[in-house]
Write an enzyme that holds these catalytic residues in place. Structure first.
Site, short mmCIF file in Angstrom:
data_model
loop_
_atom_site.label_atom_id
_atom_site.label_comp_id
_atom_site.label_asym_id
_atom_site.label_seq_id
_atom_site.Cartn_x
_atom_site.Cartn_y
_atom_site.Cartn_z
N GLY A 12 0.78 -1.23 0.00
CA GLY A 12 0.00 0.00 0.00
C GLY A 12 0.81 1.28 0.00
O GLY A 12 0.28 2.34 0.34
N SER A 13 2.08 1.23 -0.45
CA SER A 13 2.86 2.48 -0.41
C SER A 13 2.35 3.47 -1.46
O SER A 13 2.35 4.69 -1.22
CB SER A 13 4.36 2.21 -0.58
OG SER A 13 4.65 1.78 -1.88
N ILE A 96 -6.31 -10.34 -11.67
CA ILE A 96 -6.66 -10.04 -13.06
C ILE A 96 -8.16 -9.78 -13.12
O ILE A 96 -8.95 -10.49 -12.50
CB ILE A 96 -6.25 -11.21 -13.97
CG1 ILE A 96 -4.72 -11.25 -14.06
CG2 ILE A 96 -6.86 -11.08 -15.37
CD1 ILE A 96 -4.17 -12.40 -14.84
N LEU A 97 -8.54 -8.73 -13.83
CA LEU A 97 -9.95 -8.32 -13.88
C LEU A 97 -10.57 -8.71 -15.22
O LEU A 97 -9.92 -8.64 -16.26
CB LEU A 97 -10.04 -6.80 -13.68
CG LEU A 97 -9.52 -6.31 -12.32
CD1 LEU A 97 -9.33 -4.81 -12.32
CD2 LEU A 97 -10.47 -6.75 -11.19
N ASN A 111 -4.17 2.20 -13.40
CA ASN A 111 -3.23 1.26 -12.77
C ASN A 111 -1.83 1.83 -12.85
O ASN A 111 -1.54 2.67 -13.70
CB ASN A 111 -3.28 -0.08 -13.52
CG ASN A 111 -2.38 -1.13 -12.90
OD1 ASN A 111 -2.32 -1.27 -11.67
ND2 ASN A 111 -1.65 -1.86 -13.73
N HIS A 113 2.10 0.32 -13.25
CA HIS A 113 2.84 -0.91 -13.57
C HIS A 113 4.33 -0.59 -13.46
O HIS A 113 4.79 0.42 -14.01
CB HIS A 113 2.48 -1.37 -14.98
CG HIS A 113 3.14 -2.65 -15.34
ND1 HIS A 113 2.72 -3.87 -14.85
CD2 HIS A 113 4.22 -2.91 -16.11
CE1 HIS A 113 3.51 -4.83 -15.32
NE2 HIS A 113 4.43 -4.27 -16.09
N THR A 145 -7.55 -1.31 -19.57
CA THR A 145 -8.44 -1.87 -20.58
C THR A 145 -8.44 -3.39 -20.39
O THR A 145 -7.70 -3.92 -19.56
CB THR A 145 -7.95 -1.53 -22.01
OG1 THR A 145 -6.65 -2.12 -22.17
CG2 THR A 145 -7.89 -0.03 -22.23
N THR A 176 10.12 4.63 -5.61
CA THR A 176 10.16 6.03 -5.18
C THR A 176 9.56 6.93 -6.26
O THR A 176 8.90 7.93 -5.96
CB THR A 176 11.60 6.52 -4.87
OG1 THR A 176 12.38 6.41 -6.06
CG2 THR A 176 12.24 5.73 -3.75
N GLU A 178 7.31 5.87 -8.53
CA GLU A 178 5.86 5.57 -8.60
C GLU A 178 5.10 6.53 -7.69
O GLU A 178 4.03 7.02 -8.04
CB GLU A 178 5.59 4.13 -8.17
CG GLU A 178 6.17 3.09 -9.11
CD GLU A 178 5.80 1.66 -8.72
OE1 GLU A 178 4.68 1.44 -8.23
OE2 GLU A 178 6.65 0.77 -8.89
#
Ligand code: GRF
Length: 193
Positions: A12-13, A96-97, A111, A113, A145, A176, A178
């Site tokens: 959760g950072s 995965i959604l 998202n 990545h 997507t 860092t 991100e």
């Protein structure tokens, strides 16, 4: 007031970086946005106590309690929709959604990545960057997507790969950055036009 819902699976950072940015005066005043909920698919995610410490409501939708991916997503969507989010933010969310779930939040689902997409979609990004001899690595914020890790790019950060890097040292350097680009990309998306 625009609501952001953040989905996590572990540390959760990124969630904390976004929440801290949202709690700062500049965001609150200019964007009129706040993190309405942090939802984890794992009850033991370290990000849950961290979110509570930041004063954020937390919820758990444990994927292991559902027989199918679809059944899990029905419950997840129900919990998300209670908050009527302007944006649903995947921050280290490791499920995965389905295309149907992604379609429900079309244009509102983002998202981060840990690679310079379109290089290295999927898992083991840092190991693959090291194996390939990359001189640079980084992270990408993108719209989600149905095609995993292939949505339109919103922002990227680049970091150098050092000769003595391990997966861990490279991941830490990328992380860092991100924390810089994810709040920034979200602020841009929520900015009134
Ligand atoms: C980050 O590297 C993110 O890019 C990836 O998973 C990691 C999550 O870290 N998808 P955290 O949970 O935000 O600390």
């Amino acid at each position: 007031m625009k609501h952001i819902v953040i989905l996590i699976s572990s540390g959760g950072s990124n969630m904390a970086a976004i929440a801290r940015a949202a709690q700062q005066g500049r965001w609150a005043q200019r964007l009129d946005a706040r993190v309405a909920a942090v939802i984890s698919n794992r009850p033991d995610a370290a990000g849950l106590p961290l979110a509570r410490k930041l004063g954020l409501p937390t919820e758990v939708v444990d994927h292991r309690l559902f027989e199918t991916r679809e059944a899990f997503e029905v419950q997840l969507a129900e919990v998300i929709d209670r908050h009527q989010p302007a944006l649903v933010v995947l921050a280290g969310f490791m499920r995965i959604l389905t295309a149907s779930f992604v379609g429900r939040y079309d244009g509102r689902l983002v998202n981060i990545h840990p690679s310079l997409l379109p290089a290295f979609p999927g898992l083991r990004t840092h190991a693959r960057a090291l194996e390939a001899g990359c001189r640079f690595a980084g992270a990408t914020v993108h719209h989600v997507t149905a095609h995993l890790d292939h949505g339109p790019i919103l922002d990227q950060a680049v970091v150098p790969v050092m000769p003595d890097d391990t997966c861990e040292s490279l991941a830490a350097r990328v992380l860092t950055q991100e924390h810089v680009i994810y709040p920034r990309a979200i602020a841009r998306l929520l900015r009134p036009s």
